[in-house]
Structures are given as structure tokens and as C-alpha cells.
Design a protein around this motif. Sequence first.
Motif, PDB file in Angstrom:
ATOM      1  N   LEU A   1       0.645  -1.181  -0.328  1.00 20.27           N
ATOM      2  CA  LEU A   1       0.036   0.011  -0.070  1.00 20.27           C
ATOM      3  C   LEU A   1       0.785   1.301   0.079  1.00 20.27           C
ATOM      4  O   LEU A   1       1.745   1.487   0.727  1.00 20.27           O
ATOM      5  CB  LEU A   1      -0.979  -0.008   1.196  1.00 20.27           C
ATOM      6  CG  LEU A   1      -2.202  -0.817   1.208  1.00 20.27           C
ATOM      7  CD1 LEU A   1      -1.459  -2.567   1.475  1.00 20.27           C
ATOM      8  CD2 LEU A   1      -3.096  -0.641   2.572  1.00 20.27           C
ATOM      9  N   ILE A   2       0.696   2.100  -0.846  1.00 18.61           N
ATOM     10  CA  ILE A   2       1.330   3.388  -1.121  1.00 18.61           C
ATOM     11  C   ILE A   2       0.437   4.455  -0.456  1.00 18.61           C
ATOM     12  O   ILE A   2      -0.505   4.723  -0.897  1.00 18.61           O
ATOM     13  CB  ILE A   2       1.771   3.544  -2.456  1.00 18.61           C
ATOM     14  CG1 ILE A   2       2.479   2.550  -3.088  1.00 18.61           C
ATOM     15  CG2 ILE A   2       2.696   4.904  -2.376  1.00 18.61           C
ATOM     16  CD1 ILE A   2       3.621   1.979  -2.449  1.00 18.61           C
ATOM     17  N   LEU A   3       1.008   5.370   0.513  1.00 18.70           N
ATOM     18  CA  LEU A   3       0.504   6.474   1.067  1.00 18.70           C
ATOM     19  C   LEU A   3       0.753   7.654   0.582  1.00 18.70           C
ATOM     20  O   LEU A   3       1.802   7.805   0.557  1.00 18.70           O
ATOM     21  CB  LEU A   3       0.437   6.213   2.854  1.00 18.70           C
ATOM     22  CG  LEU A   3      -0.007   4.767   3.139  1.00 18.70           C
ATOM     23  CD1 LEU A   3       0.128   5.056   4.701  1.00 18.70           C
ATOM     24  CD2 LEU A   3      -1.338   4.194   2.696  1.00 18.70           C
ATOM     25  N   GLU A   4      -0.187   8.715   0.587  1.00 18.05           N
ATOM     26  CA  GLU A   4       0.098  10.165   0.499  1.00 18.05           C
ATOM     27  C   GLU A   4      -0.715  10.860   1.416  1.00 18.05           C
ATOM     28  O   GLU A   4      -1.887  10.742   1.320  1.00 18.05           O
ATOM     29  CB  GLU A   4       0.069  10.577  -1.094  1.00 18.05           C
ATOM     30  CG  GLU A   4       1.163  10.077  -2.027  1.00 18.05           C
ATOM     31  CD  GLU A   4       0.761  10.683  -3.314  1.00 18.05           C
ATOM     32  OE1 GLU A   4       0.081  11.406  -3.587  1.00 18.05           O
ATOM     33  OE2 GLU A   4       1.360  10.192  -4.384  1.00 18.05           O
ATOM     34  N   ASN A   5       0.040  11.877   2.315  1.00 17.65           N
ATOM     35  CA  ASN A   5      -0.562  12.307   3.223  1.00 17.65           C
ATOM     36  C   ASN A   5      -1.621  11.635   4.212  1.00 17.65           C
ATOM     37  O   ASN A   5      -2.877  11.984   4.586  1.00 17.65           O
ATOM     38  CB  ASN A   5      -1.811  13.676   2.508  1.00 17.65           C
ATOM     39  CG  ASN A   5      -0.778  14.673   1.772  1.00 17.65           C
ATOM     40  OD1 ASN A   5       0.185  14.861   2.041  1.00 17.65           O
ATOM     41  ND2 ASN A   5      -1.137  14.936   0.418  1.00 17.65           N
ATOM     42  N   GLY A   6      -1.390  10.424   4.328  1.00 21.80           N
ATOM     43  CA  GLY A   6      -1.942   9.806   5.443  1.00 21.80           C
ATOM     44  C   GLY A   6      -2.826   8.870   4.632  1.00 21.80           C
ATOM     45  O   GLY A   6      -3.577   8.211   5.260  1.00 21.80           O
ATOM     46  N   ARG A   7      -3.135   8.782   3.493  1.00 18.31           N
ATOM     47  CA  ARG A   7      -4.291   8.060   2.811  1.00 18.31           C
ATOM     48  C   ARG A   7      -3.587   7.167   1.687  1.00 18.31           C
ATOM     49  O   ARG A   7      -2.639   7.483   0.985  1.00 18.31           O
ATOM     50  CB  ARG A   7      -5.402   9.210   2.102  1.00 18.31           C
ATOM     51  CG  ARG A   7      -4.798   9.981   0.957  1.00 18.31           C
ATOM     52  CD  ARG A   7      -6.074  10.907   0.677  1.00 18.31           C
ATOM     53  NE  ARG A   7      -5.597  11.737  -0.428  1.00 18.31           N
ATOM     54  CZ  ARG A   7      -6.194  12.831  -1.123  1.00 18.31           C
ATOM     55  NH1 ARG A   7      -7.435  13.240  -0.324  1.00 18.31           N
ATOM     56  NH2 ARG A   7      -5.873  13.588  -1.879  1.00 18.31           N
ATOM     57  N   ILE A   8      -4.417   6.195   1.295  1.00 19.32           N
ATOM     58  CA  ILE A   8      -3.679   5.081   0.342  1.00 19.32           C
ATOM     59  C   ILE A   8      -4.278   5.852  -1.107  1.00 19.32           C
ATOM     60  O   ILE A   8      -5.186   6.281  -1.430  1.00 19.32           O
ATOM     61  CB  ILE A   8      -4.538   3.890   0.451  1.00 19.32           C
ATOM     62  CG1 ILE A   8      -3.958   2.892  -0.379  1.00 19.32           C
ATOM     63  CG2 ILE A   8      -6.020   3.816   0.537  1.00 19.32           C
ATOM     64  CD1 ILE A   8      -4.496   1.385  -0.219  1.00 19.32           C
ATOM     65  N   VAL A   9      -3.096   5.862  -1.777  1.00 18.70           N
ATOM     66  CA  VAL A   9      -3.253   6.075  -3.175  1.00 18.70           C
ATOM     67  C   VAL A   9      -3.031   4.949  -4.357  1.00 18.70           C
ATOM     68  O   VAL A   9      -3.603   5.270  -5.363  1.00 18.70           O
ATOM     69  CB  VAL A   9      -2.343   7.296  -3.411  1.00 18.70           C
ATOM     70  CG1 VAL A   9      -2.940   8.700  -2.801  1.00 18.70           C
ATOM     71  CG2 VAL A   9      -0.943   7.066  -3.464  1.00 18.70           C
ATOM     72  N   LYS A  10      -2.544   3.991  -3.806  1.00 21.49           N
ATOM     73  CA  LYS A  10      -1.953   2.861  -4.748  1.00 21.49           C
ATOM     74  C   LYS A  10      -1.890   1.516  -3.932  1.00 21.49           C
ATOM     75  O   LYS A  10      -1.353   1.646  -2.735  1.00 21.49           O
ATOM     76  CB  LYS A  10      -0.743   3.048  -5.562  1.00 21.49           C
ATOM     77  CG  LYS A  10      -0.561   1.914  -6.351  1.00 21.49           C
ATOM     78  CD  LYS A  10       0.968   2.031  -7.124  1.00 21.49           C
ATOM     79  CE  LYS A  10       1.201   3.492  -8.103  1.00 21.49           C
ATOM     80  NZ  LYS A  10       2.225   3.581  -8.727  1.00 21.49           N
ATOM     81  N   LYS A  11      -2.456   0.318  -4.373  1.00 20.20           N
ATOM     82  CA  LYS A  11      -1.997  -0.805  -3.755  1.00 20.20           C
ATOM     83  C   LYS A  11      -1.923  -1.890  -4.855  1.00 20.20           C
ATOM     84  O   LYS A  11      -2.650  -1.952  -5.772  1.00 20.20           O
ATOM     85  CB  LYS A  11      -3.571  -1.067  -3.038  1.00 20.20           C
ATOM     86  CG  LYS A  11      -3.510  -2.524  -2.378  1.00 20.20           C
ATOM     87  CD  LYS A  11      -4.905  -2.768  -1.449  1.00 20.20           C
ATOM     88  CE  LYS A  11      -4.770  -3.868  -0.328  1.00 20.20           C
ATOM     89  NZ  LYS A  11      -5.911  -4.245   0.311  1.00 20.20           N
TER      90      LYS A  11
END
Length: 269
Positions: A122-132
Motif C-alpha cells: 500500500l502506497i500512502l500520500e498525506n496519510g491516505r492510500i493512493v495505490k495498492k
Amino acid sequence: MPRQIIPFILLTFCVATACRKKSGVSPKDLPPMLDSIRSIYMISDAAGILYNPGVSSSAYFSYQGNRITRRNGGTLPVPNVSGVAGIYSQEVYDTVLYQGNRIILETHTRLNVTVPVNKRELILENGRIVKKIYFSNLSDHKDTAFYFYDAANRISRKELRNSDRTLTQVFTFDQQGNLQSIRSTLQINGQAKPNFVEDESFQHYDNRPNSLKGYWMWDDLYYRSLSRNNFSKYDFLKTYESMNGQSMEAGGNEWTLVPHANGYIDYGR
């Protein structure tokens, strides 16, 4: 494709004891940490598949400091035979590894079998998931899910892509921040019409805070993690295109939610 478009059968699901901390957050919006959640409350992400409501069992979570480190109880991935894409077992567990802006989930088992690779990054940006990214040796490709958000920081669209198809989901919320519906469309490259269109609805929300907001890492808990409050009714209608024309599948479930003394719903009951 992964289990989102391959129905599977829940065979057994029973878990061992897990440890627990009393405070902390992981991720930061995690409410009071759950000891467990019963399988009857789980919904398979993008599949319209409910886990067997007749099975009384739970998934347990372990914590270290402020973070979830392990989930006991889960799916052992197996090659698709007779429609079975996974088996729930007491001997299956997920480890959770945090590396900067990445969270890595990996499935293990204590069974004396050769376990197919089942790893999710899981890739996060600003604490939210953007890619899995789903890594699996059950097929010759890997699937990648991309997440898109609206101005209110709510999920608005999700796309699960691989080399030959795309599953697109569009999410709709009400003014209270509760998920109302999802429309999923599977488009296979080179085909004029979608392979299927599925409409899912979420109803009968309470006014209690959501106990599962911080558990979005797992596909079977993702839907329940999205809303401000807790839904107790779920329905789906899936329309397929085939060589013989159009066919439909419908289903759903309704739950009685039990509050905990801390004000949250007790999903372990």
C-alpha cells in the motif's frame, strides 16, 4: 484478476488469541483498538460476496505500540478450482510492516503446505492510500489499484487495473459522510460492452462513530472503514454480459449492531 471478480466459498474461520494495547492510533484515525471483528460483518471488496453469516468466528488483531502488526485469521490463497479462490483458516495470518509511506501486508500460514505468494503493498500520500499493488504467483500478472479522492477527502473512484482489464468503482456519499452506493464496472480490453456492472447500496446508518475507520488496509473491511457511522443493511445487484445474453445476480444482508460501553459498535459480538 484477484478475488474481486472470482466468487469464493467460505469454508472455515476460527482464530487464536491475540495481544492488545490500550491506546494509540494506526493509522492516525484509528478509534479505540478492536480486539476482534466477526466474519459475519465482512464484505468482500468489489465482489458483492458476503461471508457465510452462519459461521460464528472472528478475526483478531495484534498491536505493537501505536500500530497494527498482525491479523490472525484470514484467507489462504489457492489456485481457482471449482470456483474456490481462497480458504479461511485458523492457521492463516497477515503480518503488517511499515516502511515510510508504504504498508506491506503479507499472508502466512502455519499449515504444512506450500503457500502461494500473497503480498500487498500500500502506497500512502498525506496519510491516505493512493495505490495498492497485489503480488501473487497464482497468475502471470499483478494487479494495481489506484484511489482517487474528492474535495472532502473521501474516496470518489477506485480503478483496479492489469494488462487486460480494468475494474472501475465510483463511490457516492451523503452529506453526513456515510457511503451510500458504489457502482463497479469491469471492462475487458477489446470488448465493446462491460463484462459486468454491479450496484451496491449501504443503508440504515446509526449515529455512533465508526469502529472500523482505521482498518482500511484489508479488502474485506475496506467498505466498512469509509463512513462516519455504521451501516446495518447492504444490497448488491450485478448484471453480467455473456455469449447467451444478460444475466443478473442479487443479494445482501442485514445486521443487528450492538453498542459497546465506549460508545462504538462492538463488531466482536
